[in-house]
Design a protein around this motif. Sequence first.
Motif, PDB file in Angstrom:
ATOM      1  N   GLN A 113       3.529   7.710  -8.832  1.00  9.73           N
ATOM      2  CA  GLN A 113       2.502   8.261  -7.958  1.00  9.73           C
ATOM      3  C   GLN A 113       2.373   9.756  -8.192  1.00  9.73           C
ATOM      4  O   GLN A 113       3.346  10.426  -8.538  1.00  9.73           O
ATOM      5  CB  GLN A 113       2.843   7.986  -6.501  1.00  9.73           C
ATOM      6  CG  GLN A 113       2.759   6.514  -6.161  1.00  9.73           C
ATOM      7  CD  GLN A 113       3.046   6.243  -4.706  1.00  9.73           C
ATOM      8  OE1 GLN A 113       3.914   6.846  -4.123  1.00  9.73           O
ATOM      9  NE2 GLN A 113       2.309   5.307  -4.138  1.00  9.73           N
ATOM     10  N   THR A 168      -0.499  10.388 -11.468  1.00 10.08           N
ATOM     11  CA  THR A 168      -0.411   8.941 -11.309  1.00 10.08           C
ATOM     12  C   THR A 168      -0.466   8.283 -12.679  1.00 10.08           C
ATOM     13  O   THR A 168      -1.247   8.665 -13.534  1.00 10.08           O
ATOM     14  CB  THR A 168      -1.576   8.431 -10.441  1.00 10.08           C
ATOM     15  OG1 THR A 168      -1.509   9.087  -9.180  1.00 10.08           O
ATOM     16  CG2 THR A 168      -1.524   6.941 -10.249  1.00 10.08           C
ATOM     17  N   SER A 185       0.828  -1.195   0.000  1.00  7.23           N
ATOM     18  CA  SER A 185       0.000   0.000   0.000  1.00  7.23           C
ATOM     19  C   SER A 185       0.862   1.244   0.000  1.00  7.23           C
ATOM     20  O   SER A 185       2.040   1.207   0.309  1.00  7.23           O
ATOM     21  CB  SER A 185      -0.935   0.019   1.210  1.00  7.23           C
ATOM     22  OG  SER A 185      -0.200   0.089   2.389  1.00  7.23           O
ATOM     23  N   ASP A 186       0.249   2.335  -0.387  1.00 10.36           N
ATOM     24  CA  ASP A 186       0.909   3.628  -0.382  1.00 10.36           C
ATOM     25  C   ASP A 186       0.867   4.148   1.054  1.00 10.36           C
ATOM     26  O   ASP A 186      -0.217   4.381   1.596  1.00 10.36           O
ATOM     27  CB  ASP A 186       0.157   4.561  -1.325  1.00 10.36           C
ATOM     28  CG  ASP A 186       0.664   5.983  -1.300  1.00 10.36           C
ATOM     29  OD1 ASP A 186       1.601   6.294  -0.532  1.00 10.36           O
ATOM     30  OD2 ASP A 186       0.130   6.810  -2.055  1.00 10.36           O
ATOM     31  N   TRP A 233      -1.184  -0.069  -3.620  1.00  7.83           N
ATOM     32  CA  TRP A 233      -0.346   0.522  -4.671  1.00  7.83           C
ATOM     33  C   TRP A 233       0.464  -0.560  -5.335  1.00  7.83           C
ATOM     34  O   TRP A 233       1.083  -1.347  -4.611  1.00  7.83           O
ATOM     35  CB  TRP A 233       0.583   1.596  -4.096  1.00  7.83           C
ATOM     36  CG  TRP A 233       1.412   2.219  -5.165  1.00  7.83           C
ATOM     37  CD1 TRP A 233       2.727   1.978  -5.428  1.00  7.83           C
ATOM     38  CD2 TRP A 233       0.986   3.149  -6.145  1.00  7.83           C
ATOM     39  NE1 TRP A 233       3.137   2.706  -6.501  1.00  7.83           N
ATOM     40  CE2 TRP A 233       2.089   3.429  -6.972  1.00  7.83           C
ATOM     41  CE3 TRP A 233      -0.235   3.763  -6.427  1.00  7.83           C
ATOM     42  CZ2 TRP A 233       2.012   4.304  -8.046  1.00  7.83           C
ATOM     43  CZ3 TRP A 233      -0.302   4.630  -7.491  1.00  7.83           C
ATOM     44  CH2 TRP A 233       0.812   4.904  -8.274  1.00  7.83           C
ATOM     45  N   PRO A 234       0.519  -0.606  -6.623  1.00 11.21           N
ATOM     46  CA  PRO A 234      -0.285   0.149  -7.585  1.00 11.21           C
ATOM     47  C   PRO A 234      -1.717  -0.374  -7.617  1.00 11.21           C
ATOM     48  O   PRO A 234      -1.984  -1.480  -7.150  1.00 11.21           O
ATOM     49  CB  PRO A 234       0.422  -0.117  -8.916  1.00 11.21           C
ATOM     50  CG  PRO A 234       1.062  -1.447  -8.753  1.00 11.21           C
ATOM     51  CD  PRO A 234       1.432  -1.544  -7.290  1.00 11.21           C
ATOM     52  N   THR A 235      -2.590   0.395  -8.188  1.00  7.11           N
ATOM     53  CA  THR A 235      -3.987  -0.016  -8.284  1.00  7.11           C
ATOM     54  C   THR A 235      -4.144  -1.053  -9.385  1.00  7.11           C
ATOM     55  O   THR A 235      -3.304  -1.151 -10.291  1.00  7.11           O
ATOM     56  CB  THR A 235      -4.884   1.196  -8.612  1.00  7.11           C
ATOM     57  OG1 THR A 235      -4.539   1.677  -9.917  1.00  7.11           O
ATOM     58  CG2 THR A 235      -4.759   2.299  -7.574  1.00  7.11           C
ATOM     59  N   ARG A 243       3.221  -6.591 -10.003  1.00  8.69           N
ATOM     60  CA  ARG A 243       4.019  -5.360  -9.991  1.00  8.69           C
ATOM     61  C   ARG A 243       5.500  -5.672 -10.195  1.00  8.69           C
ATOM     62  O   ARG A 243       6.169  -5.061 -11.022  1.00  8.69           O
ATOM     63  CB  ARG A 243       3.842  -4.618  -8.667  1.00  8.69           C
ATOM     64  CG  ARG A 243       4.735  -3.402  -8.541  1.00  8.69           C
ATOM     65  CD  ARG A 243       4.681  -2.793  -7.168  1.00  8.69           C
ATOM     66  NE  ARG A 243       5.534  -1.620  -7.115  1.00  8.69           N
ATOM     67  CZ  ARG A 243       5.599  -0.813  -6.089  1.00  8.69           C
ATOM     68  NH1 ARG A 243       4.869  -1.033  -5.025  1.00  8.69           N
ATOM     69  NH2 ARG A 243       6.400   0.227  -6.116  1.00  8.69           N
TER      70      ARG A 243
END
Length: 101
Positions: free
Chosen positions: A78, A85, A3-4, A11-13, A65
């Motif tokens: 980001q 983004t 996650s961010d 993250w990433p989506t 990812r």
Amino acid sequence: MSSDPTTGRMWPTPQLIRAARGLVNIDQETLAAAAGVSRKAVISLEGDESETMDYRRLAVLQKLRRVLEEKWGIEFVQEGLSSRTGVVLRKSKPNEERNRK
């Protein structure tokens, strides 16, 4: 990291994973095989619109990812003061270009 840390969102989506796959022109089967997951897992993840996921789906997200970054040279960007983004292809290093020839 799944996650961010600045927003608490994953993250990433999934949308960025899908965009990255499109940028390097690979299908879901190719990405799944490279990441060691099933095509069904990629389809399910890319269709997920929620902002949170269970730990199994987060693990798939991170595998995707990692392989996109390491094998295909994707960089997930980001939003910041000077950028939005998105996904971009990293520039090759001179040694990498020589090795490809």
